[in-house]
Every structure is written in C-alpha cells, then in structure tokens.
Design a protein around this motif. Structure first.
Motif, PDB file in Angstrom:
ATOM      1  N   PHE A  12       0.868  -1.272   0.070  1.00 12.31           N
ATOM      2  CA  PHE A  12       0.017   0.082   0.044  1.00 12.31           C
ATOM      3  C   PHE A  12       0.821   1.229  -0.053  1.00 12.31           C
ATOM      4  O   PHE A  12       0.676   2.226  -0.671  1.00 12.31           O
ATOM      5  CB  PHE A  12      -0.794  -0.112   1.229  1.00 12.31           C
ATOM      6  N   LEU A  16       1.233   4.166  -2.578  1.00  4.82           N
ATOM      7  CA  LEU A  16       0.729   5.313  -2.405  1.00  4.82           C
ATOM      8  C   LEU A  16       1.858   6.518  -2.637  1.00  4.82           C
ATOM      9  O   LEU A  16       1.412   7.680  -2.965  1.00  4.82           O
ATOM     10  CB  LEU A  16       0.446   5.336  -0.773  1.00  4.82           C
ATOM     11  N   ALA A  31      -4.910  -4.955  -6.581  1.00  7.95           N
ATOM     12  CA  ALA A  31      -6.343  -4.892  -6.587  1.00  7.95           C
ATOM     13  C   ALA A  31      -6.706  -3.666  -5.848  1.00  7.95           C
ATOM     14  O   ALA A  31      -7.726  -2.700  -6.515  1.00  7.95           O
ATOM     15  CB  ALA A  31      -7.238  -5.839  -6.144  1.00  7.95           C
ATOM     16  N   PHE A  32      -6.530  -3.049  -4.743  1.00  7.89           N
ATOM     17  CA  PHE A  32      -6.736  -2.029  -4.139  1.00  7.89           C
ATOM     18  C   PHE A  32      -6.457  -0.656  -5.041  1.00  7.89           C
ATOM     19  O   PHE A  32      -6.867   0.368  -5.156  1.00  7.89           O
ATOM     20  CB  PHE A  32      -6.294  -1.891  -2.631  1.00  7.89           C
ATOM     21  N   GLN A  35      -8.490   0.810  -8.099  1.00  7.27           N
ATOM     22  CA  GLN A  35      -9.659   1.297  -7.741  1.00  7.27           C
ATOM     23  C   GLN A  35     -10.019   3.013  -7.848  1.00  7.27           C
ATOM     24  O   GLN A  35      -8.766   3.466  -7.228  1.00  7.27           O
ATOM     25  CB  GLN A  35     -10.248   0.555  -6.532  1.00  7.27           C
ATOM     26  N   PRO A  36     -11.090   3.541  -8.041  1.00  8.14           N
ATOM     27  CA  PRO A  36     -11.083   4.912  -8.026  1.00  8.14           C
ATOM     28  C   PRO A  36     -10.747   5.520  -6.641  1.00  8.14           C
ATOM     29  O   PRO A  36     -10.239   6.469  -6.575  1.00  8.14           O
ATOM     30  CB  PRO A  36     -12.322   5.241  -8.613  1.00  8.14           C
ATOM     31  N   GLY A  37     -11.198   4.772  -5.409  1.00  8.57           N
ATOM     32  CA  GLY A  37     -11.134   5.403  -4.448  1.00  8.57           C
ATOM     33  C   GLY A  37      -9.689   5.322  -3.850  1.00  8.57           C
ATOM     34  O   GLY A  37      -9.276   5.988  -2.892  1.00  8.57           O
ATOM     35  N   PHE A  38      -8.542   4.702  -4.638  1.00  9.99           N
ATOM     36  CA  PHE A  38      -7.256   4.765  -4.100  1.00  9.99           C
ATOM     37  C   PHE A  38      -6.891   6.279  -4.257  1.00  9.99           C
ATOM     38  O   PHE A  38      -5.911   6.626  -3.329  1.00  9.99           O
ATOM     39  CB  PHE A  38      -6.334   3.625  -4.885  1.00  9.99           C
ATOM     40  N   VAL A  40      -8.232   8.742  -3.426  1.00  9.74           N
ATOM     41  CA  VAL A  40      -8.400   9.589  -2.343  1.00  9.74           C
ATOM     42  C   VAL A  40      -7.258   9.712  -1.264  1.00  9.74           C
ATOM     43  O   VAL A  40      -6.948  10.546  -0.835  1.00  9.74           O
ATOM     44  CB  VAL A  40      -9.613   9.049  -1.549  1.00  9.74           C
ATOM     45  N   TYR A  41      -6.634   8.412  -1.142  1.00  5.54           N
ATOM     46  CA  TYR A  41      -5.485   8.425  -0.203  1.00  5.54           C
ATOM     47  C   TYR A  41      -4.264   8.975  -0.760  1.00  5.54           C
ATOM     48  O   TYR A  41      -3.793   9.706   0.102  1.00  5.54           O
ATOM     49  CB  TYR A  41      -5.293   7.070   0.091  1.00  5.54           C
TER      50      TYR A  41
ATOM     51  N   ASP B 108      -2.516  10.371   6.935  1.00  6.15           N
ATOM     52  CA  ASP B 108      -4.085   9.929   6.311  1.00  6.15           C
ATOM     53  C   ASP B 108      -4.398   8.631   7.224  1.00  6.15           C
ATOM     54  O   ASP B 108      -3.462   8.210   7.925  1.00  6.15           O
ATOM     55  CB  ASP B 108      -4.123   9.498   4.886  1.00  6.15           C
ATOM     56  N   TYR B 145     -13.317   3.823   1.164  1.00  2.27           N
ATOM     57  CA  TYR B 145     -13.303   4.237  -0.052  1.00  2.27           C
ATOM     58  C   TYR B 145     -12.807   3.150  -1.100  1.00  2.27           C
ATOM     59  O   TYR B 145     -12.867   3.097  -2.215  1.00  2.27           O
ATOM     60  CB  TYR B 145     -11.993   5.445  -0.403  1.00  2.27           C
ATOM     61  N   LEU B 146     -12.342   1.805  -0.458  1.00  3.12           N
ATOM     62  CA  LEU B 146     -11.902   0.715  -1.363  1.00  3.12           C
ATOM     63  C   LEU B 146     -12.559  -0.447  -0.751  1.00  3.12           C
ATOM     64  O   LEU B 146     -12.975  -0.760   0.239  1.00  3.12           O
ATOM     65  CB  LEU B 146     -10.250   0.534  -0.978  1.00  3.12           C
ATOM     66  N   LEU B 214     -15.107  11.995  -9.445  1.00  2.00           N
ATOM     67  CA  LEU B 214     -16.140  10.986  -9.409  1.00  2.00           C
ATOM     68  C   LEU B 214     -17.571  11.410  -9.024  1.00  2.00           C
ATOM     69  O   LEU B 214     -18.569  10.662  -9.463  1.00  2.00           O
ATOM     70  CB  LEU B 214     -15.494   9.811  -8.887  1.00  2.00           C
ATOM     71  N   LEU B 218     -18.550   8.565  -5.402  1.00  5.07           N
ATOM     72  CA  LEU B 218     -17.760   8.486  -4.198  1.00  5.07           C
ATOM     73  C   LEU B 218     -17.695   9.551  -3.499  1.00  5.07           C
ATOM     74  O   LEU B 218     -17.627  10.802  -3.892  1.00  5.07           O
ATOM     75  CB  LEU B 218     -16.244   8.175  -4.853  1.00  5.07           C
TER      76      LEU B 218
END
Lengths: 261, 291
Positions: A12, A16, A31-32, A35-38, A40-41, B108, B145-146, B214, B218
């Motif tokens: 991760f 990151l 896989a993580f 994803q679009p949400g990655f 965010v981090y 974070d 978020y994941l 997005l 999201l």
C-alpha cells in the motif's frame, strides 16, 4: 496468515508514494490500487504534506506565491516524506532543499527566509524556562563574573544571514497592507543581516541582530564564561562594540536563561 | 438528558479560541488533535491549558497507527501520556487505521484487511497505548473508499472483539458510517443497529462531499460542510436505540464562524436531551434553533 498485515502495508505504501498511480490493467498492480477510491488516499497524503509546508513557511509563500510554493512543496514531499507525526515541524530541510533546487537558483534569498521561518517555529514550540533578568545579573558577586557562564534561553534562536536581508524580507511581510509591503521591500538594503528570535512572555519576537550578538550567543551555547563570550563578540566588531548595550538587548529580549538556583 | 457531564461538543479551531473559552453552554466540550500540542512548551500548550481550565476536553489522536505490526512510536506515546497527565481529558480516542510505515508518516487514516493477524497486532497496540496512558481509549470506525480483498472479519465483529480483548471503548462516527455505506453499497442503518451500544463512549458527526472527480459515485469524509440531513436522520435512529452519548461536531475545512458551529452544536444537544421515543420519530433536523 502471519505477516499479511506487514505485506499489505508495504504494498500500500509503495503504491501510495509512487510517482504515478498504478495503471488499471497492469497485471502487477494490486487490486486496491486500481480502484478509483485509491486516489483519495494519494491525494490526502500529498495535500497534507503540501498544506503543512505552506502553513509552516507563510512568508516564503508570500514571497514566491501560492502555486510556486505548492509545486516546490510537492517535490520536497516526494523526496522527503514526513518522519514526525507533528506536521507543524515538517520541512526541517526545506531551506537546504530550496538552496539546491534549480527553480530557485535566481532567488538566492529564499533559503535564508526559509531558515528564519524554521527558527521561528523552533522558538515557538521550545521548552518553557524563566529568563535571566537584569536584577539577577546585577546580584552576581563580582568575583564570580570571570567564571560565570550564561546560557541561551531554550526558546532563543539566532542566525547571521550572509546571503541577504532575511530579517528585512520577513519583517516586510508581517502586515496585511500590500502597499506598505511594497514600500518596505523597495527600501530594503541588500546586505547580510542577523536575526534574534525569542519568546518573552510566551509570544515569539523577531528582531534584527548584529554579528556580535550572534557570536556572543554562540559562545554562550558553547558554555564559555562571560568574559570569553564578550571577547568573541567584540572580535567581530572591535571598533564599535558595546558589551553593555549587547547585554541589555539580550536581557530585554529574554534571550538568556535565568541562573540556576 | 445527557447521562454524562459531556453533552454536545465541538472540534476546536485556533481561530475560535477566544469565543470557545468564553462560551458557557451547559454540557459543551471541545476536542483537539493531540499531535498539534506535543510540544515542549510555548504558547500552543499554554493555550490548551487555559481552555482546559474552563471546559472538558477530548484528545482525538490521528497518528498512533494502531493497525500496524509495529508498536506505536515510543517517543510520541510518552509525549501523549504526558499531555494526558497534564490535561486530564474526559475522552481519548484513535482510529481503526494505520498511518506510519518504517518511520515514514503517511498523514491519512489508511485501510487494511481485517484478518486475525491484524486483530492481534491492533489489540497489542491498544494495550500498549492504554497501559502508557493509564486509561481506556475509544477506537473510531473508519471511512471506506476501497473494496479490499482478504477481510476475515466484519468490521463490527472486529471492533467488538477488540473491546472484548482490550476493554477499549468505541467512537462511533455516524458520518463515516454514511460515507462507507454509500461507497461500499451497504445499509448504514443495519450497521448502526448492530454496533455494540455498551462500548460507545463518543459519537462523531460531520459533513461529507462528493469526490471532485467522480461526483456522487464516491463520497469523501471531507469535514468541510454542515452535517447532511441524512446523517442527522441516522444519528437520531442511533440515539433512539442506544440513548444519549457525548457527541462531537467536526469541521476541518471551510471553517465558518463560531456561531454557525454553535448552531449545529445546539441541534445536537436537542437530539441528546429529548426522549428516545422522540428521536425514533426522526423529526427533520434542519431548522436552526433560536439561541
């Protein structure tokens, strides 16, 4: 499965801090991370570092502008992620980084201003301690003076800036009025300057300082007795040195620590 | 009535210090991130001491990195323990997340697969923190978020097991429940209905925003706007089941005037004071009360 948390954290962190997010479709991308949400981090970590540097170097930001500062901060954060969870102290080497950056090559005063702001932060969070007062010094028996060592207050910081007028540049950015700032900047004499930062009565105070003041405090920090410290200061400016005035300046600024006992 | 002396609290911003210090609302309390006060001396620490002399305080840590194989940083933990001794906060909390890796701080709250390994590591780290502080801490449910592979535990069972193993408390962030449920496609009410009520020492409320890129696909736990009506509804749904608990309004971005935050604080206090049967009716929480 033993070690699975460590393996996950390693993968991760790599994704990151990578220069670019992993490309979807790459077989080696976790896989993580696709994803679009990655994002965010990635964004949160990067923004937190950049925001911290901008907050820690407000005068530098005012000098170079918000966008330039954030661009430099992004590069610094990429090279040197925070090691300390206290983001108020993030950017310890930002002055050196700016000094080595090609983009700041024609702005030689930037590292000096960054160093001054770093000293300001150090003074702001340093330990509390009573300051030496004139009466305490007067009460010292004469025969003790030759061996008396004065110590800088824990919140005292000083620096002689050979690179330019760091103090004047900093001072010109303390008010909100743009016109006054322009006038102050235009009036700056471009020569080396010293600064003395102290924290009398709990508030950080920034003042100009002579080379003699800086030499005196350096000798004190080195635990040299008062006569030797005064001698070191005098050596910087034998013609006009005034030891009494120097001590008075330091005492009123709260730059020295109260004597033990 | 609020059972505890703490009723509705506010996340404290430095720009509101004078107003916060002078405010005399019954049950009001304030929460800060201790990382901003882990200093040797100077005006920051003095400022917090002054506030603590007038109001109950909660320390909400963000950097202990509990979900790590590595133990919490010994220096920072000792500094936090000193701060706790000095301020005697009413509450101390941290997140079910990690934020440090081999000495680098990643600012974070990062996710992890809820495995047996993770459970053991986190329980050990909570034990270490509670032992150093000499008091229990509350663990907060994260925003997600994941979709991670490898979960062996449901989040609620994982949190319950941490409570059983360490006697820690829980901090239930209702906005995080709303954000996670939206992002992962689950039902927020079902999560709240299963959450172990006995362990909840504190509740958080905050605003969220659609992701800038997005959109509504999201949600981001952004803390930069007012609490959403749907989150108020979830909050009342929760209170109807578990009764009043100290509840905090968090706002970290687009920080409005103190008076605007006090309006949200008052709405929270109204929910906390009325009977569970009233909260169960889920009246709309939008009108700002006369203050």
């Amino acid at each position: 499965m033993p070690g699975d948390l460590t393996a996950f954290q390693r993968a991760f962190t790599q994704a990151l801090l990578a220069d670019a997010p992993p490309m979807p479709g790459r077989s080696d991308a976790p896989a993580f991370a696709v994803q679009p949400g990655f994002a965010v981090y990635r964004n949160t970590v990067q923004s937190a570092c950049i925001d911290a540097l901008e907050a820690n170097y407000p005068v530098l930001t005012a000098l170079v502008g918000h966008e330039w500062l954030r661009s430099a901060a992004a590069e610094y954060a990429r090279q040197q992620p925070p090691r300390d969870v206290r983001l108020m102290v993030y950017g310890e080497d930002f002055a050196d980084f700016l000094g080595a950056a090609d983009s700041a090559a024609d702005l030689p005063y930037l590292p000096a201003v960054a160093r001054l702001e770093r000293l300001w932060r150090e003074a702001h969070i340093a330990a509390d301690a009573p300051a030496l007062e004139t009466d305490m010094l007067r009460a010292v028996p004469t025969e003790v003076l030759p061996t008396l060592a004065l110590a800088p207050h824990p919140a005292a910081r000083w620096h002689w800036f050979e690179q330019g007028p760091a103090y004047s540049l900093w001072q010109a950015h303390q008010g909100d009025a743009a016109e006054q700032r322009a006038a102050d900047l235009a009036a700056i004499d471009w020569r080396p300057e010293g600064v003395l930062i102290t924290r009398p009565h709990g508030q950080v105070r920034v003042a100009p300082a002579s080379l003699a003041t800086c030499a005196f405090l350096l000798a004190c920090a080195d635990a040299q007795p008062l006569p030797q410290a005064l001698h070191a200061a005098q050596a910087t400016d034998p013609q006009t040195f005034d030891g009494g005035a120097l001590l008075a300046q330091l005492l009123s600024a709260g730059a020295l620590r109260a004597l033990p006992g | 009535m609020c059972a505890a002396p703490l009723c509705a609290g506010l996340g404290l911003k430095p720009q509101h210090f004078s107003q916060a210090l002078a405010c005399r609302r019954p049950g009001l309390w304030f929460e800060v991130h201790p990382e901003n006060y882990l200093v040797e001396g100077g005006p920051r620490r003095a400022w917090l001491r002054t506030l603590r002399a007038e109001h109950p305080l909660s320390l909400h840590s963000v950097s202990l990195s509990l979900a790590s194989e590595a133990p919490p940083d010994a220096t920072r933990l000792a500094q936090l323990a000193a701060l706790v001794r000095e301020l005697e906060p009413a509450l101390v909390s941290e997140h079910l997340a990690w934020s440090s890796w081999q000495g680098a701080y990643l600012p974070d709250l990062l996710p992890f697969p809820r495995t047996g390994t993770a459970l053991r590591a986190i329980a050990r780290n909570i034990d270490a923190v509670q032992s150093a502080l000499g008091r229990p801490i509350a663990i907060e449910n994260p925003s997600h978020y994941l979709r991670l592979d490898g979960h062996e535990w449901e989040e609620i069972d994982f949190l319950s097991e941490l409570v059983r193993r360490t006697d820690c408390q829980l901090l239930l962030d209702v906005n995080n429940v709303a954000v996670s449920a939206h992002n992962l496609g689950t039902a927020p009410e079902a999560y709240l209905d299963r959450f172990p009520a006995h362990a909840v020492a504190e509740i958080h409320l905050a605003g969220h925003s659609p992701d800038p890129a997005l959109g509504q696909a999201l949600w981001i736990d952004s803390h930069d706007c007012a609490v959403a009506p749907a989150t108020w509804a979830l909050y009342q749904h929760l209170l109807a089941r578990i009764g009043p608990r100290p509840t905090l309004i968090e706002r970290d971005g687009n920080v409005p005037d103190f008076s605007e935050l006090l309006q949200e604080q008052e709405l929270t206090a109204i929910c906390l004071r009325r009977p569970a049967t009233e909260n169960a009716k889920n009246p709309e929480v939008t009108a700002c009360p006369a203050t």
